[in-house]
Design a protein around this motif. Structure first.
Motif, short mmCIF file in Angstrom:
data_model
loop_
_atom_site.label_atom_id
_atom_site.label_comp_id
_atom_site.label_asym_id
_atom_site.label_seq_id
_atom_site.Cartn_x
_atom_site.Cartn_y
_atom_site.Cartn_z
N VAL A 112 0.86 -1.18 0.00
CA VAL A 112 0.00 0.00 0.00
C VAL A 112 0.90 1.23 0.00
O VAL A 112 1.90 1.27 0.73
N THR A 113 0.56 2.22 -0.81
CA THR A 113 1.27 3.50 -0.79
C THR A 113 0.37 4.50 -0.08
O THR A 113 -0.66 4.91 -0.62
N VAL A 114 0.75 4.88 1.13
CA VAL A 114 -0.08 5.75 1.96
C VAL A 114 0.10 7.21 1.53
O VAL A 114 1.21 7.71 1.42
N SER A 115 -1.04 7.87 1.32
CA SER A 115 -1.03 9.30 1.01
C SER A 115 -1.37 10.12 2.25
O SER A 115 -0.79 11.18 2.47
N LYS A 116 -2.33 9.61 3.04
CA LYS A 116 -2.80 10.37 4.19
C LYS A 116 -3.42 9.43 5.22
O LYS A 116 -4.08 8.46 4.86
N VAL A 117 -3.17 9.73 6.49
CA VAL A 117 -3.81 9.02 7.60
C VAL A 117 -4.61 10.04 8.36
O VAL A 117 -4.06 11.06 8.79
N GLU A 118 -5.90 9.77 8.51
CA GLU A 118 -6.75 10.74 9.18
C GLU A 118 -7.99 10.06 9.76
O GLU A 118 -8.66 9.31 9.06
N ALA A 119 -8.25 10.29 11.03
CA ALA A 119 -9.47 9.84 11.72
C ALA A 119 -9.77 8.36 11.52
O ALA A 119 -10.87 7.97 11.19
N GLY A 120 -8.77 7.52 11.73
CA GLY A 120 -8.98 6.08 11.65
C GLY A 120 -9.04 5.50 10.26
O GLY A 120 -9.34 4.34 10.08
N SER A 121 -8.76 6.32 9.25
CA SER A 121 -8.77 5.86 7.87
C SER A 121 -7.46 6.22 7.19
O SER A 121 -6.81 7.20 7.55
N VAL A 122 -7.12 5.43 6.20
CA VAL A 122 -5.91 5.66 5.42
C VAL A 122 -6.32 5.86 3.97
O VAL A 122 -7.05 5.05 3.41
N THR A 123 -5.85 6.94 3.38
CA THR A 123 -6.04 7.14 1.95
C THR A 123 -4.76 6.68 1.29
O THR A 123 -3.67 7.13 1.65
N ALA A 124 -4.91 5.77 0.33
CA ALA A 124 -3.75 5.20 -0.35
C ALA A 124 -3.83 5.51 -1.84
O ALA A 124 -4.89 5.37 -2.45
N SER A 125 -2.70 5.92 -2.39
CA SER A 125 -2.65 6.19 -3.83
C SER A 125 -2.45 4.90 -4.61
O SER A 125 -2.77 4.84 -5.80
N ALA A 126 -1.93 3.87 -3.97
CA ALA A 126 -1.77 2.56 -4.59
C ALA A 126 -2.07 1.50 -3.55
O ALA A 126 -1.66 1.63 -2.40
N GLY A 127 -2.78 0.49 -3.96
CA GLY A 127 -3.13 -0.58 -3.03
C GLY A 127 -4.26 -1.41 -3.59
O GLY A 127 -4.45 -1.46 -4.81
N PRO A 128 -5.02 -2.04 -2.72
CA PRO A 128 -6.10 -2.91 -3.19
C PRO A 128 -7.23 -2.10 -3.85
O PRO A 128 -7.41 -0.92 -3.57
N ALA A 129 -7.97 -2.76 -4.70
CA ALA A 129 -9.10 -2.12 -5.38
C ALA A 129 -10.24 -1.89 -4.40
O ALA A 129 -10.39 -2.64 -3.42
N PRO A 130 -11.06 -0.88 -4.64
CA PRO A 130 -12.24 -0.68 -3.78
C PRO A 130 -13.10 -1.95 -3.77
O PRO A 130 -13.25 -2.64 -4.77
N GLY A 131 -13.62 -2.27 -2.60
CA GLY A 131 -14.43 -3.47 -2.43
C GLY A 131 -13.65 -4.69 -1.98
O GLY A 131 -14.24 -5.69 -1.57
N THR A 132 -12.32 -4.61 -2.02
CA THR A 132 -11.48 -5.73 -1.58
C THR A 132 -11.60 -5.92 -0.08
O THR A 132 -11.53 -4.95 0.68
N ALA A 133 -11.76 -7.15 0.36
CA ALA A 133 -11.82 -7.46 1.80
C ALA A 133 -10.42 -7.37 2.38
O ALA A 133 -9.49 -7.99 1.88
N LEU A 134 -10.27 -6.59 3.47
CA LEU A 134 -8.99 -6.38 4.14
C LEU A 134 -9.09 -6.87 5.58
O LEU A 134 -10.08 -6.62 6.26
N VAL A 135 -8.05 -7.52 6.06
CA VAL A 135 -8.03 -8.00 7.44
C VAL A 135 -7.79 -6.82 8.37
O VAL A 135 -6.81 -6.09 8.24
N THR A 136 -8.72 -6.63 9.31
CA THR A 136 -8.59 -5.54 10.29
C THR A 136 -8.25 -6.06 11.68
O THR A 136 -7.72 -5.33 12.50
N VAL A 137 -8.57 -7.31 11.96
CA VAL A 137 -8.22 -7.94 13.23
C VAL A 137 -7.53 -9.27 12.90
O VAL A 137 -8.12 -10.10 12.21
N GLY A 138 -6.29 -9.44 13.35
CA GLY A 138 -5.56 -10.66 13.13
C GLY A 138 -4.47 -10.54 12.08
O GLY A 138 -3.79 -11.52 11.77
#
Length: 151
Positions: A112-138
């Protein structure tokens, strides 16, 4: 002056109660269920080209880790993707990653290429496509399984 027998028994009763308090929690522990001989908790298959592994977990391992996922969302304006901060991992070199869940019980690390971290969310300029399931716990446990840090 004589001490009543009920007073003399108190220390012994207190000791018996204390012993029971220590023993009862051990009785309440669920017994360990034997792991099936034919299904390992995790199977790790390294990609020789990329070095990134495909991790397949047993359902029991998923339940024990209490793995949770959340979907990546399109970034406002359509430039990039928004992912939950809980999904973001940093490796020893400071690179940023997430674990995607492309199919049931299968997990893969993705850059993931992080552009911005704000309020519990990360905006990434490169990474998974929208709708992709991401592991948040574990995700940290998946990282450990991929790099065999538990042994």
């Amino acid at each position: 002056m004589t001490i009543p027998s009920s007073v003399r028994r108190r220390p012994m009763a207190s000791a018996a109660c204390a012993a029971l308090l220590f023993l009862l929690p051990a009785c309440a522990q669920p017994s360990a269920v034997a792991v099936s001989a034919h299904e390992a908790p995790a199977t790790v298959e390294k990609n020789a080209t990329t070095g990134i592994a495909r991790i397949t977990l047993s359902q029991r391992a998923i339940d024990r880790l209490e793995l949770r996922t959340d979907a990546a969302a399109p970034a406002p304006g359509g430039a990039g993707v928004v992912i939950p901060y809980a999904a973001l991992l940093y490796d020893a070199q400071g690179k940023t990653w997430v674990y995607v869940n492309p199919s049931p019980r299968v997990y893969e690390r993705q850059a993931v290429t992080v552009s911005k971290v704000e309020a519990g969310s990360v905006t990434a300029s490169a990474g998974p496509a929208p709708g992709t399931a991401l592991v948040t716990v574990g995700a940290a446990e998946l990282f450990g399984a991929e790099f065999n840090t538990g042994k």
